[in-house]
Design an enzyme around this catalytic site. Structure first.
Site, PDB file in Angstrom:
ATOM      1  N   THR A  54       0.832  -1.206   0.000  1.00 15.48           N
ATOM      2  CA  THR A  54       0.000   0.000   0.000  1.00 15.48           C
ATOM      3  C   THR A  54       0.866   1.255   0.000  1.00 15.48           C
ATOM      4  O   THR A  54       0.407   2.321  -0.402  1.00 15.48           O
ATOM      5  CB  THR A  54      -0.885   0.047   1.264  1.00 15.48           C
ATOM      6  OG1 THR A  54      -0.043  -0.102   2.402  1.00 15.48           O
ATOM      7  CG2 THR A  54      -1.922  -1.059   1.260  1.00 15.48           C
ATOM      8  N   ASP A  55       2.128   1.137   0.454  1.00 18.77           N
ATOM      9  CA  ASP A  55       2.927   2.370   0.653  1.00 18.77           C
ATOM     10  C   ASP A  55       3.137   3.150  -0.645  1.00 18.77           C
ATOM     11  O   ASP A  55       2.944   4.370  -0.684  1.00 18.77           O
ATOM     12  CB  ASP A  55       4.245   2.096   1.400  1.00 18.77           C
ATOM     13  CG  ASP A  55       5.194   1.118   0.736  1.00 18.77           C
ATOM     14  OD1 ASP A  55       4.797   0.487  -0.257  1.00 18.77           O
ATOM     15  OD2 ASP A  55       6.346   0.993   1.225  1.00 18.77           O
ATOM     16  N   SER A  86      31.882  -5.712   5.858  1.00 24.33           N
ATOM     17  CA  SER A  86      30.703  -6.323   6.465  1.00 24.33           C
ATOM     18  C   SER A  86      31.063  -7.686   7.036  1.00 24.33           C
ATOM     19  O   SER A  86      31.767  -8.476   6.384  1.00 24.33           O
ATOM     20  CB  SER A  86      29.610  -6.498   5.408  1.00 24.33           C
ATOM     21  OG  SER A  86      28.627  -7.394   5.889  1.00 24.33           O
ATOM     22  N   LEU A 144      12.563  -8.890   6.175  1.00 20.17           N
ATOM     23  CA  LEU A 144      12.426  -8.168   7.445  1.00 20.17           C
ATOM     24  C   LEU A 144      13.208  -6.860   7.413  1.00 20.17           C
ATOM     25  O   LEU A 144      13.608  -6.321   8.437  1.00 20.17           O
ATOM     26  CB  LEU A 144      12.892  -9.076   8.600  1.00 20.17           C
ATOM     27  CG  LEU A 144      12.097 -10.378   8.726  1.00 20.17           C
ATOM     28  CD1 LEU A 144      12.696 -11.280   9.793  1.00 20.17           C
ATOM     29  CD2 LEU A 144      10.617 -10.104   9.041  1.00 20.17           C
ATOM     30  N   SER A 145      13.434  -6.363   6.198  1.00 16.00           N
ATOM     31  CA  SER A 145      14.069  -5.055   5.991  1.00 16.00           C
ATOM     32  C   SER A 145      15.523  -4.998   6.418  1.00 16.00           C
ATOM     33  O   SER A 145      15.959  -4.027   7.034  1.00 16.00           O
ATOM     34  CB  SER A 145      13.296  -3.945   6.708  1.00 16.00           C
ATOM     35  OG  SER A 145      12.063  -3.788   6.104  1.00 16.00           O
ATOM     36  N   ASP A 196       9.601   0.617   4.926  1.00 18.31           N
ATOM     37  CA  ASP A 196      10.645  -0.022   5.733  1.00 18.31           C
ATOM     38  C   ASP A 196      11.573   1.018   6.359  1.00 18.31           C
ATOM     39  O   ASP A 196      11.948   0.920   7.529  1.00 18.31           O
ATOM     40  CB  ASP A 196      11.470  -0.982   4.865  1.00 18.31           C
ATOM     41  CG  ASP A 196      10.587  -1.943   4.096  1.00 18.31           C
ATOM     42  OD1 ASP A 196       9.421  -2.116   4.487  1.00 18.31           O
ATOM     43  OD2 ASP A 196      11.067  -2.505   3.104  1.00 18.31           O
TER      44      ASP A 196
HETATM   45  C1  GLA Z   1       8.777  -4.174   0.718  1.00 16.30           C
HETATM   46  C2  GLA Z   1       9.040  -2.715   0.338  1.00 16.30           C
HETATM   47  C3  GLA Z   1       8.059  -1.784   1.025  1.00 16.30           C
HETATM   48  C4  GLA Z   1       6.630  -2.248   0.840  1.00 16.30           C
HETATM   49  C5  GLA Z   1       6.496  -3.729   1.122  1.00 16.30           C
HETATM   50  C6  GLA Z   1       5.135  -4.264   0.786  1.00 16.30           C
HETATM   51  O1  GLA Z   1       9.038  -4.356   2.069  1.00 16.30           O
HETATM   52  O2  GLA Z   1      10.346  -2.355   0.692  1.00 16.30           O
HETATM   53  O3  GLA Z   1       8.243  -0.491   0.530  1.00 16.30           O
HETATM   54  O4  GLA Z   1       6.152  -1.937  -0.430  1.00 16.30           O
HETATM   55  O5  GLA Z   1       7.456  -4.508   0.414  1.00 16.30           O
HETATM   56  O6  GLA Z   1       4.206  -3.720   1.629  1.00 16.30           O
END
Ligand code: GLA
Length: 408
Positions: A54-55, A86, A144-145, A196
């Site tokens: 949705t972002d 790293s 998980l970003s 994220d």
């Molecule tokens: C990934 C992207 C976010 C978002 C999600 C889905 O995490 O980095 O920007 O679009 O997918 O909600």
């Protein structure tokens, strides 16, 4: 969390303590660059409770920051060279001159970091080069970003060593978010939407971040699901956001918005009196079946996120769980971003007692989350492992976390 004798053993990925994370990067920094680092900064990974894909449609999402963080040790340089190492890499120092950073010109993991410095310089900030060492307990490639936490750790570090003062308040942190998003979109080449980075830089300890991506405003809502706990299932099915699938979903939404004559699908939703009216009107105008299903996901998901936020405020976790389930179904059937492992994780968790479960993040692999009765995470994890083993799939790993604090 423990396992009962005789039951399948599961892998729990613990978060490091701040002390452990800092020690790790300090040691790596000194061993690599031969002098102590000026300081250590860190930033969290995230799980999104609801509001997926949705972002970039101007919509709503509801992430929490994880206790799992990416740690960065840094020392500034007087020139514009960026030199990085790293703990997850091969020990080689990754190097680039900031003067050589531009869209399409940078390859390798250092693009996320150099991209942040580049974006801050593009925004007019006086940023020099630096040496940096990274280590992270945010699992890599698990949805998980891990990349956003890498960007955010360096954003807050650069902010500090350059004396920009942006980390001091939410408005400044939004500027850091924007730099991280530019780094990811333009330098690393992943067309992601910004949730994220916002979660990593703007979350608050103990709170979920209700993020309105139309105007960037946030609301912090306590995340304390009394009687329940959050279990994160890293399916270990490979997940990458720069392989074209994510960008293609985004392009479909952009094209649909253009046909509908709005800048974002969110604006289309809000222009109608309610979800049903907006959805029917959109579907009446869009002819392509795939586009219609993608748009149906986005409009219903924004609506579900609103409802989930209200349920959270009311402490109505039963309703919240049902909305999680509906979100997963929509991502599976309409948006088509789940994979077998995600569907199985969600199904197995529910069978084992979760009151709601869904994939989280971009999809195409990555992680799922389950809201389970307090004290049952181990039992649910064991059941999920059992289901994966029975299906002949690689065993997933698990994380638990409270809503943690932002980059610092
Ligand atoms: C990934 C992207 C976010 C978002 C999600 C889905 O995490 O980095 O920007 O679009 O997918 O909600």
């Amino acid at each position: 969390m423990t396992t009962t004798p005789g039951s399948p053993v599961f892998t729990l990925l613990p978060a490091w303590s701040a002390h452990e994370g800092a020690e790790r990067v300090r040691t790596l920094f000194e061993a690599t660059f031969g002098a102590p680092a000026t300081g250590v900064w860190s930033a969290p990974g995230r799980v999104n409770l609801i509001g997926e894909h949705t972002d970039y449609n101007g919509g709503l999402c509801l992430p929490i920051a994880l206790e799992h963080r990416c740690y960065a040790a840094l020392s500034p340089r007087t020139d514009t060279l960026v030199r990085l190492v790293s703990a997850q890499g091969d020990g080689e120092v990754w190097e680039i001159d900031l003067a050589d950073v531009s869209p399409g010109a940078v390859t390798g993991w250092g693009a996320y970091v150099a991209g942040v410095a580049w974006a801050l310089r593009e925004a007019g900030h006086d940023v020099t080069g630096f040496e940096g060492a990274v280590d992270s307990c945010v699992p890599f490639g698990a949805g998980l970003s891990s990349s956003a936490s890498l960007e955010a750790a360096f954003a807050i570090a650069i902010d500090d060593i350059a004396g920009l003062g942006l980390g001091a308040d939410d408005a400044g942190r939004s500027t850091l978010v924007a730099a991280c998003v530019r780094a990811e979109n333009e330098i690393a080449g992943a067309a992601t939407g910004g949730m994220d980075q916002a979660a990593s830089l703007r979350a608050r300890d103990g709170y979920a971040l209700a993020l309105d991506c139309l105007d960037g405003s946030v609301h912090h809502e306590p995340f304390d699901p009394a009687g329940y706990e959050l279990l994160v299932i890293d399916t270990r099915a490979p997940h990458e956001l720069n392989d074209g699938q994510y960008a293609s979903r985004r392009a479909t939404c952009d094209a649909a918005a253009e046909v509908l004559g709005v800048a974002t699908l969110r604006e289309w939703l809000d222009a109608g009196t309610d979800l049903e009216t907006s959805l029917a009107a959109a579907l009446g105008r869009l002819v392509d079946d795939t586009t219609r299903r993608r748009v149906r996901h986005v409009l219903t998901e924004i609506d579900r996120t609103r409802a989930a936020f209200a349920a959270m405020q009311a402490g109505d976790w039963g309703t919240f769980g049902l909305l999680m389930d509906a979100s997963h179904a929509s991502l599976r059937d309409d948006y088509e971003v789940t994979v077998r492992e995600l569907d199985l994780a969600v199904e197995a968790a529910r069978t084992a007692g979760a009151i709601g479960a869904r994939m989280t993040g971009g999809g195409f692999g990555g992680s799922a989350i389950a809201l389970v009765p307090a004290g049952t995470s181990a039992a649910v994890a064991t059941a999920v492992v059992g289901a994966f083993v029975a299906a002949g799939l690689r065993e997933p790993a698990f994380l638990t976390s409270r809503a943690a604090g932002p980059a610092a």
